[in-house]
Design a protein around this motif. Structure first.
Motif, short mmCIF file in Angstrom:
data_model
loop_
_atom_site.label_atom_id
_atom_site.label_comp_id
_atom_site.label_asym_id
_atom_site.label_seq_id
_atom_site.Cartn_x
_atom_site.Cartn_y
_atom_site.Cartn_z
N UNK A 203 -116.18 38.03 -89.41
CA UNK A 203 -115.95 39.39 -89.89
C UNK A 203 -117.18 39.92 -90.58
N UNK A 204 -117.23 41.26 -90.74
CA UNK A 204 -118.28 41.92 -91.50
C UNK A 204 -117.81 42.12 -92.93
N UNK A 205 -118.73 42.20 -93.89
CA UNK A 205 -118.33 42.30 -95.29
C UNK A 205 -117.45 43.50 -95.61
N UNK A 206 -117.65 44.63 -94.95
CA UNK A 206 -116.91 45.84 -95.32
C UNK A 206 -115.66 46.09 -94.47
N UNK A 207 -115.29 45.14 -93.61
CA UNK A 207 -114.06 45.31 -92.84
C UNK A 207 -112.85 45.28 -93.76
N UNK A 208 -111.96 46.26 -93.58
CA UNK A 208 -110.74 46.33 -94.40
C UNK A 208 -109.58 45.68 -93.66
N UNK A 209 -108.54 45.34 -94.39
CA UNK A 209 -107.41 44.63 -93.79
C UNK A 209 -106.27 45.58 -93.45
N UNK A 210 -105.58 45.27 -92.37
CA UNK A 210 -104.38 46.01 -92.00
C UNK A 210 -103.47 45.12 -91.18
N UNK A 211 -102.36 45.67 -90.70
CA UNK A 211 -101.37 44.86 -90.01
C UNK A 211 -101.63 44.84 -88.51
N UNK A 212 -101.21 43.77 -87.81
CA UNK A 212 -101.38 43.73 -86.36
C UNK A 212 -100.68 44.88 -85.65
N UNK A 213 -99.48 45.25 -86.13
CA UNK A 213 -98.75 46.34 -85.47
C UNK A 213 -99.52 47.65 -85.54
N UNK A 214 -100.09 47.95 -86.71
CA UNK A 214 -100.84 49.19 -86.86
C UNK A 214 -102.08 49.19 -85.98
N UNK A 215 -102.76 48.06 -85.91
CA UNK A 215 -103.97 47.97 -85.09
C UNK A 215 -103.65 48.11 -83.61
N UNK A 216 -102.60 47.46 -83.17
CA UNK A 216 -102.22 47.56 -81.74
C UNK A 216 -101.76 48.97 -81.40
N UNK A 217 -101.08 49.62 -82.33
CA UNK A 217 -100.64 50.99 -82.08
C UNK A 217 -101.84 51.92 -81.89
N UNK A 218 -102.88 51.74 -82.71
CA UNK A 218 -104.08 52.55 -82.55
C UNK A 218 -104.78 52.23 -81.24
N UNK A 219 -104.78 50.97 -80.84
CA UNK A 219 -105.39 50.59 -79.58
C UNK A 219 -104.70 51.29 -78.41
N UNK A 220 -103.38 51.33 -78.44
CA UNK A 220 -102.64 52.02 -77.37
C UNK A 220 -102.93 53.52 -77.38
N UNK A 221 -103.07 54.10 -78.57
CA UNK A 221 -103.37 55.53 -78.67
C UNK A 221 -104.74 55.85 -78.06
N UNK A 222 -105.73 55.02 -78.38
CA UNK A 222 -107.07 55.23 -77.83
C UNK A 222 -107.06 55.06 -76.32
N UNK A 223 -106.38 54.04 -75.84
CA UNK A 223 -106.30 53.79 -74.40
C UNK A 223 -105.72 55.01 -73.67
N UNK A 224 -104.67 55.59 -74.22
CA UNK A 224 -104.01 56.73 -73.58
C UNK A 224 -104.86 58.00 -73.66
N UNK A 225 -105.78 58.06 -74.62
CA UNK A 225 -106.59 59.26 -74.80
C UNK A 225 -107.66 59.41 -73.73
N UNK A 226 -107.96 58.34 -72.98
CA UNK A 226 -108.96 58.37 -71.93
C UNK A 226 -108.27 58.19 -70.57
N UNK A 227 -107.80 59.26 -69.94
CA UNK A 227 -107.14 59.10 -68.64
C UNK A 227 -108.07 58.57 -67.56
N UNK A 228 -109.38 58.83 -67.70
CA UNK A 228 -110.36 58.33 -66.74
C UNK A 228 -111.21 57.26 -67.43
N UNK A 229 -111.30 56.10 -66.81
CA UNK A 229 -112.04 54.98 -67.36
C UNK A 229 -113.37 54.83 -66.62
N UNK A 230 -114.46 55.10 -67.29
CA UNK A 230 -115.77 54.96 -66.67
C UNK A 230 -116.83 55.51 -67.59
#
Length: 346
Positions: A203-230
């Motif tokens: 890890x990096x010194x300034x990384x903050x902590x959060x829950x796996x559910x919140x992180x995965x939810x953001x990952x799904x949101x970002x994935x859906x925001x890019x309909x075209x992958x390239x």
């Protein structure tokens, strides 16, 4: 295609080399943008003719290739363009830190001219501006340019005669994976037995902590925001803004949205192996978890980040220039490391 080409052109407009270069000399630099290798620049001076050649990543219809551009200029003994009062900016920096003060410089590819100024210097460095952009150039003991930093781009010299794969080749062909199709991926030094590279920090010194559910939810949101992958311009913007984007755009968008909510994550530069193929450059994110540990997420595909598919090379702040990542990529381009699958005996 337009995005990577635009980025390469932006980077190439602020490049390496100097008026102290002797006739008959040549040099080659690898340049990286935000830590990602984008291309090479070759400089040559012979009999009053200065040649500037760029080979940079070029993407068309999802396929990575190479685009070559070359400019040749006649220069006088003072390094100025014949018939003009401008100095090619690469030639200006090539050998020996230029003296403090300003000259009229010319961008080799665009032809744009304007003030190039050194505001401080030492025998092994120079700092200043080129057309208003801040730069720092570092030299070896003989006065030869070793590295140039301009904004989020870095140019690193390749040793004379050094065998070096071009960045377009790295993206198009990838790195061969030795040892079959199963087992964790790892780096081993070429020609040496089982001496691993320095480990990527957890890890990096300034990384903050959060829950796996919140992180995965953001990952799904970002994935859906890019309909075209390239690859697009989003891959080279601080927040990955855009309707389409590649892996770097997804990782940068994740980091920007996390930062807007007070969270800090790490950007992982690494290699991805899909369906038993070669290892190709990839980027994903790492978050720190409450209670300890970290979680790697790949918002581009939403596939699990596993040791047999994802090989981390460097962990860097998403908003930084990624200098450590650039050094790791450069070592791969030099052939210093090979990708292997670990066996149980290892």
């Amino acid at each position: 295609m337009k995005a990577l080409l635009a980025v390469a052109m932006l980077a190439l407009q602020v490049n390496p080399a100097s008026t102290g270069a002797a006739s008959g000399e040549s040099v080659r630099f690898v340049f990286a943008w935000r830590g990602v290798p984008v291309g090479t620049v070759s400089l040559a001076l012979d009999a009053g003719r200065f040649a500037y050649t760029s080979r940079h990543l070029h993407v068309r219809e999802g396929r990575a290739g190479e685009r070559v551009r070359e400019v040749t200029l006649d220069v006088d003994a003072a390094g100025r363009v014949v018939g003009a009062d401008a100095v090619p900016q690469a030639l200006w920096l090539w050998q020996g830190p230029p003296p403090e003060g300003c000259v009229k410089g010319r961008e080799e590819l665009s032809g744009q001219e304007g003030p190039h100024c050194v505001t401080s210097r030492s025998p092994t460095s120079a700092e200043g501006t080129m057309l208003g952009a801040r730069f720092r150039a570092d030299y070896d003991a003989q006065g030869r340019l070793r590295a140039l930093d301009v904004g989020e781009s870095r140019f690193t010299v390749a040793a004379p005669g050094e065998r070096l794969r071009t960045p377009p080749e790295l993206f198009a062909a990838g790195v061969p994976v030795e040892g079959g199709t199963q087992g964790a991926l790892k780096l081993l030094p070429s020609g040496q037995a089982l001496r691993p590279t320095a480990p990527v920090p957890e890890r990096l010194p300034d990384m903050t902590t959060w829950t796996p559910d919140a992180a995965r939810a953001l990952s799904r949101k970002v994935h859906a925001a890019f309909p075209d992958k390239g690859p697009t311009a989003a891959d080279w913007r601080s927040g990955g803004e855009g309707e389409a984007g590649g892996c770097l755009a997804h990782a940068l968008r994740f980091a920007a949205l996390a930062r807007a909510n007070g969270q800090r994550v790490g950007l992982v530069h690494g290699l991805l192996v899909v369906d038993g193929g070669p290892a190709r450059p990839h980027a994903w994110v790492r978050v720190a978890l409450r209670g300890g540990g970290v979680l790697d997420l790949d918002p581009t595909s939403l596939d699990p980040v596993r040791s047999d598919t994802h090989l981390p090379l460097a962990l860097v702040p998403p908003e930084g220039p990624g200098l450590e990542a650039g050094e790791r990529w450069l070592s791969l381009l030099r052939g210093e490391w090979r990708v292997v699958r670990a066996t149980r005996r290892e």
